[in-house]
Motif scaffolding. Structure first.
Motif, PDB file in Angstrom:
ATOM      1  N   UNK A 167      -6.752 -38.560 -38.970  1.00  0.00           N
ATOM      2  CA  UNK A 167      -7.217 -37.525 -38.041  1.00  0.00           C
ATOM      3  C   UNK A 167      -6.211 -37.321 -36.914  1.00  0.00           C
ATOM      4  N   UNK A 168      -5.668 -38.413 -36.398  1.00  0.00           N
ATOM      5  CA  UNK A 168      -4.691 -38.348 -35.310  1.00  0.00           C
ATOM      6  C   UNK A 168      -3.422 -37.624 -35.761  1.00  0.00           C
ATOM      7  N   UNK A 169      -2.977 -37.930 -36.977  1.00  0.00           N
ATOM      8  CA  UNK A 169      -1.766 -37.310 -37.528  1.00  0.00           C
ATOM      9  C   UNK A 169      -1.969 -35.811 -37.742  1.00  0.00           C
ATOM     10  N   UNK A 170      -3.123 -35.441 -38.293  1.00  0.00           N
ATOM     11  CA  UNK A 170      -3.415 -34.029 -38.555  1.00  0.00           C
ATOM     12  C   UNK A 170      -3.522 -33.234 -37.254  1.00  0.00           C
ATOM     13  N   UNK A 171      -4.192 -33.808 -36.265  1.00  0.00           N
ATOM     14  CA  UNK A 171      -4.370 -33.117 -34.983  1.00  0.00           C
ATOM     15  C   UNK A 171      -3.032 -32.861 -34.293  1.00  0.00           C
ATOM     16  N   UNK A 172      -2.108 -33.822 -34.381  1.00  0.00           N
ATOM     17  CA  UNK A 172      -0.831 -33.680 -33.682  1.00  0.00           C
ATOM     18  C   UNK A 172      -0.106 -32.419 -34.125  1.00  0.00           C
ATOM     19  N   UNK A 173      -0.146 -32.148 -35.431  1.00  0.00           N
ATOM     20  CA  UNK A 173       0.584 -30.993 -35.959  1.00  0.00           C
ATOM     21  C   UNK A 173      -0.207 -29.690 -35.834  1.00  0.00           C
ATOM     22  N   UNK A 184       8.152 -34.976 -32.939  1.00  0.00           N
ATOM     23  CA  UNK A 184       7.190 -35.637 -33.823  1.00  0.00           C
ATOM     24  C   UNK A 184       7.376 -37.161 -33.858  1.00  0.00           C
ATOM     25  N   UNK A 185       8.407 -37.674 -33.146  1.00  0.00           N
ATOM     26  CA  UNK A 185       8.726 -39.102 -33.218  1.00  0.00           C
ATOM     27  C   UNK A 185       7.614 -40.001 -32.660  1.00  0.00           C
ATOM     28  N   UNK A 186       7.019 -39.685 -31.471  1.00  0.00           N
ATOM     29  CA  UNK A 186       5.970 -40.580 -30.941  1.00  0.00           C
ATOM     30  C   UNK A 186       4.788 -40.776 -31.876  1.00  0.00           C
ATOM     31  N   UNK A 187       4.301 -39.689 -32.500  1.00  0.00           N
ATOM     32  CA  UNK A 187       3.139 -39.811 -33.387  1.00  0.00           C
ATOM     33  C   UNK A 187       3.501 -40.614 -34.638  1.00  0.00           C
ATOM     34  N   UNK A 188       4.726 -40.409 -35.163  1.00  0.00           N
ATOM     35  CA  UNK A 188       5.163 -41.163 -36.340  1.00  0.00           C
ATOM     36  C   UNK A 188       5.250 -42.651 -36.001  1.00  0.00           C
ATOM     37  N   UNK A 189       5.762 -42.966 -34.803  1.00  0.00           N
ATOM     38  CA  UNK A 189       5.888 -44.370 -34.366  1.00  0.00           C
ATOM     39  C   UNK A 189       4.503 -45.005 -34.232  1.00  0.00           C
ATOM     40  N   UNK A 190       3.571 -44.298 -33.549  1.00  0.00           N
ATOM     41  CA  UNK A 190       2.212 -44.833 -33.329  1.00  0.00           C
ATOM     42  C   UNK A 190       1.515 -45.104 -34.660  1.00  0.00           C
ATOM     43  N   UNK A 191       1.519 -44.103 -35.546  1.00  0.00           N
ATOM     44  CA  UNK A 191       0.835 -44.236 -36.848  1.00  0.00           C
ATOM     45  C   UNK A 191       1.506 -45.306 -37.706  1.00  0.00           C
ATOM     46  N   UNK A 192       2.850 -45.319 -37.715  1.00  0.00           N
ATOM     47  CA  UNK A 192       3.591 -46.299 -38.537  1.00  0.00           C
ATOM     48  C   UNK A 192       3.326 -47.730 -38.075  1.00  0.00           C
ATOM     49  N   UNK A 193       3.316 -47.937 -36.748  1.00  0.00           N
ATOM     50  CA  UNK A 193       3.065 -49.279 -36.209  1.00  0.00           C
ATOM     51  C   UNK A 193       1.660 -49.751 -36.577  1.00  0.00           C
ATOM     52  N   UNK A 194       0.672 -48.878 -36.378  1.00  0.00           N
ATOM     53  CA  UNK A 194      -0.713 -49.247 -36.709  1.00  0.00           C
ATOM     54  C   UNK A 194      -0.869 -49.546 -38.199  1.00  0.00           C
ATOM     55  N   UNK A 195      -0.291 -48.667 -39.031  1.00  0.00           N
ATOM     56  CA  UNK A 195      -0.390 -48.850 -40.483  1.00  0.00           C
ATOM     57  C   UNK A 195       0.357 -50.110 -40.919  1.00  0.00           C
ATOM     58  N   UNK A 196       1.541 -50.350 -40.310  1.00  0.00           N
ATOM     59  CA  UNK A 196       2.340 -51.528 -40.653  1.00  0.00           C
ATOM     60  C   UNK A 196       1.639 -52.828 -40.279  1.00  0.00           C
ATOM     61  N   UNK A 197       1.032 -52.863 -39.094  1.00  0.00           N
ATOM     62  CA  UNK A 197       0.295 -54.053 -38.657  1.00  0.00           C
ATOM     63  C   UNK A 197      -0.826 -54.394 -39.628  1.00  0.00           C
ATOM     64  N   UNK A 198      -1.485 -53.326 -40.141  1.00  0.00           N
ATOM     65  CA  UNK A 198      -2.589 -53.547 -41.080  1.00  0.00           C
ATOM     66  C   UNK A 198      -2.079 -53.917 -42.471  1.00  0.00           C
ATOM     67  N   UNK A 199      -1.040 -53.205 -42.929  1.00  0.00           N
ATOM     68  CA  UNK A 199      -0.532 -53.413 -44.291  1.00  0.00           C
ATOM     69  C   UNK A 199       0.031 -54.810 -44.486  1.00  0.00           C
ATOM     70  N   UNK A 200       0.792 -55.291 -43.488  1.00  0.00           N
ATOM     71  CA  UNK A 200       1.406 -56.623 -43.593  1.00  0.00           C
ATOM     72  C   UNK A 200       0.486 -57.722 -43.068  1.00  0.00           C
ATOM     73  N   UNK A 201      -0.765 -57.345 -42.774  1.00  0.00           N
ATOM     74  CA  UNK A 201      -1.816 -58.278 -42.359  1.00  0.00           C
ATOM     75  C   UNK A 201      -1.439 -59.075 -41.102  1.00  0.00           C
ATOM     76  N   UNK A 202      -0.628 -58.442 -40.232  1.00  0.00           N
ATOM     77  CA  UNK A 202      -0.317 -59.065 -38.937  1.00  0.00           C
ATOM     78  C   UNK A 202      -1.555 -58.955 -38.048  1.00  0.00           C
ATOM     79  N   UNK A 203      -2.104 -57.744 -38.017  1.00  0.00           N
ATOM     80  CA  UNK A 203      -3.380 -57.501 -37.342  1.00  0.00           C
ATOM     81  C   UNK A 203      -4.254 -56.725 -38.335  1.00  0.00           C
ATOM     82  N   UNK A 204      -5.342 -57.315 -38.833  1.00  0.00           N
ATOM     83  CA  UNK A 204      -6.183 -56.632 -39.838  1.00  0.00           C
ATOM     84  C   UNK A 204      -6.994 -55.494 -39.194  1.00  0.00           C
ATOM     85  N   UNK A 205      -6.360 -54.325 -39.042  1.00  0.00           N
ATOM     86  CA  UNK A 205      -6.980 -53.203 -38.331  1.00  0.00           C
ATOM     87  C   UNK A 205      -8.258 -52.723 -39.024  1.00  0.00           C
TER      88      UNK A 205
END
Length: 378
Positions: free
Chosen positions: A47-53, A145-166
């Motif tokens: 939702x956040x990604x779609x809204x940004x654009x 578009x860099x800030x939104x890509x960074x925010x989404x990528x960090x959140x997704x990465x934290x969850x995917x690599x199980x650093x923080x189980x979002x």
């Protein structure tokens, strides 16, 4: 745009009424309500990604108010309040309200589900204001578009690599709110903070002369000599390409080319969609026509700043429209070529995309141009 809105409303309604049965079939050994909460993280970042654009702060209607004896705080509250009435805030309700009704009908405690529903509505508003905060920071960045890509990528990465189980954290959080209504104060506090931060940012910028400030930047001239082969429409194409890259909103539209290329990856990795030939055609139309649809619906609105000047020159209107048409055709061809690797999922998909590209060039371009002529917004 109305057809798009109705399409998404129908999709969300279908999802809302059918999600309970889908979850029971997919996760027979798990509580459907718990399973649904496990997907909330992906909904939030999507939702956040779609809204940004696609969603912008409604500031255009504020300019006339700046000359009137109205407090700036009142004007800022008006702008932020108006953003709450956005279509993007109502769209999720078409899914979560029917799903809540289905859960109550299935025997879940009504009070818990209603608290959970209220928490989701607050979350929708948090995403709404969070998007404007990210946009405020992106406006100061060269790559908007860099800030939104960074925010989404960090959140997704934290969850995917199980650093923080979002997924677990957010899912458990909403379940905790449903079981302990007092915890609803946490999302309300986050909403208040987001609103306050937006208020602070917007109040600083809300001056009548703020738009008069000039920013001195070094001009990077691009080589657009390749457009000369298009003859008398070349000057229009050069102007369009320069303006697309200089303006934040049109640049965001150009970045949608990437989403168009990757659109098929949402569907084709799932075997059920590969057997549905009509879905390949439908996906092909969106994949090859992503830029065409988003750019074309605002013709001639993109040029509203100098439209009167264009109409007073010795220029054929056909040349003006043909330059837009050629740009859209080029985008369709480019997206089709970039989408050729989809042949990995089957040659029929490539044939469907080719047919969809021909449809976009031969039919959709004309329909979108005709529809754009009724757009009265600057």
């Amino acid at each position: 745009m109305v057809f798009f809105a109705l399409y998404f409303v129908a999709m969300f309604l279908g999802l809302g009424f059918g999600l309970l049965f889908i979850l029971k079939e997919m996760y027979p050994e798990q509580d459907p309500f718990v399973a649904a909460n496990g997907f909330l993280f992906y909904w939030i970042i999507g939702d956040l990604l779609m809204r940004f654009f696609l969603q912008k702060l409604p500031v255009m209607s504020v300019k006339p108010l700046l000359t009137l004896p109205i407090k700036r705080s009142t004007v800022v509250n008006y702008v932020l309040g108006k953003s709450v009435l956005s279509f993007f805030n109502f769209l999720p309700l078409f899914a979560i309200i029917p799903f809540s009704i289905m859960l109550i009908g299935d025997g879940y405690v009504a009070s818990e589900i209603l608290i959970w529903l209220f928490a989701l509505i607050i979350t929708v508003l948090i995403i709404n204001f969070l998007n404007f905060i990210i946009e405020a920071f992106s406006a100061e960045s060269e790559l908007s578009f860099l800030p939104i890509i960074v925010v989404v990528s960090v959140l997704f990465g934290l969850n995917y690599f199980e650093i923080v189980p979002m997924t677990t954290l957010i899912g458990s959080g909403f379940l905790g709110i449903a079981n302990n209504p007092i915890l609803i104060l946490i999302p309300i506090a986050i909403l208040a903070l987001c609103y306050g931060f937006n208020f602070k940012i917007l109040r600083k910028k809300l001056y009548l002369d703020s738009s008069l400030k000039t920013k001195v930047t070094e001009v990077n001239a691009s080589d657009l000599s390749w457009t000369e082969r298009f003859g008398d429409i070349a000057p229009f194409m050069k102007l369009d390409l320069k303006l697309i890259w200089r303006n934040k909103r049109t640049k965001s539209m150009a970045m949608l080319l990437l989403i168009g290329v990757l659109y098929g990856l949402f569907f084709y990795p799932q075997p059920m969609y590969r057997e549905m030939t009509f879905m390949s055609a439908f996906i092909g139309i969106f994949s090859t026509g992503f830029f065409l649809i988003n750019f074309g619906q605002f013709i001639p609105a993109w040029d509203s700043g100098y439209y009167k000047l264009l109409m007073s020159q010795n220029i054929k209107y056909e040349q003006y429209l043909r330059s837009k048409f050629i740009l859209m055709v080029i985008s369709v061809v480019l997206l089709f070529i970039l989408g050729i690797p989809y042949v990995y999922f089957g040659y029929k998909i490539l044939i469907a995309h080719f047919a969809a590209a021909i449809y976009n060039i031969g039919v959709n371009t004309h329909v979108i141009l005709w529809g754009g002529s009724f757009n009265r917004k600057k």
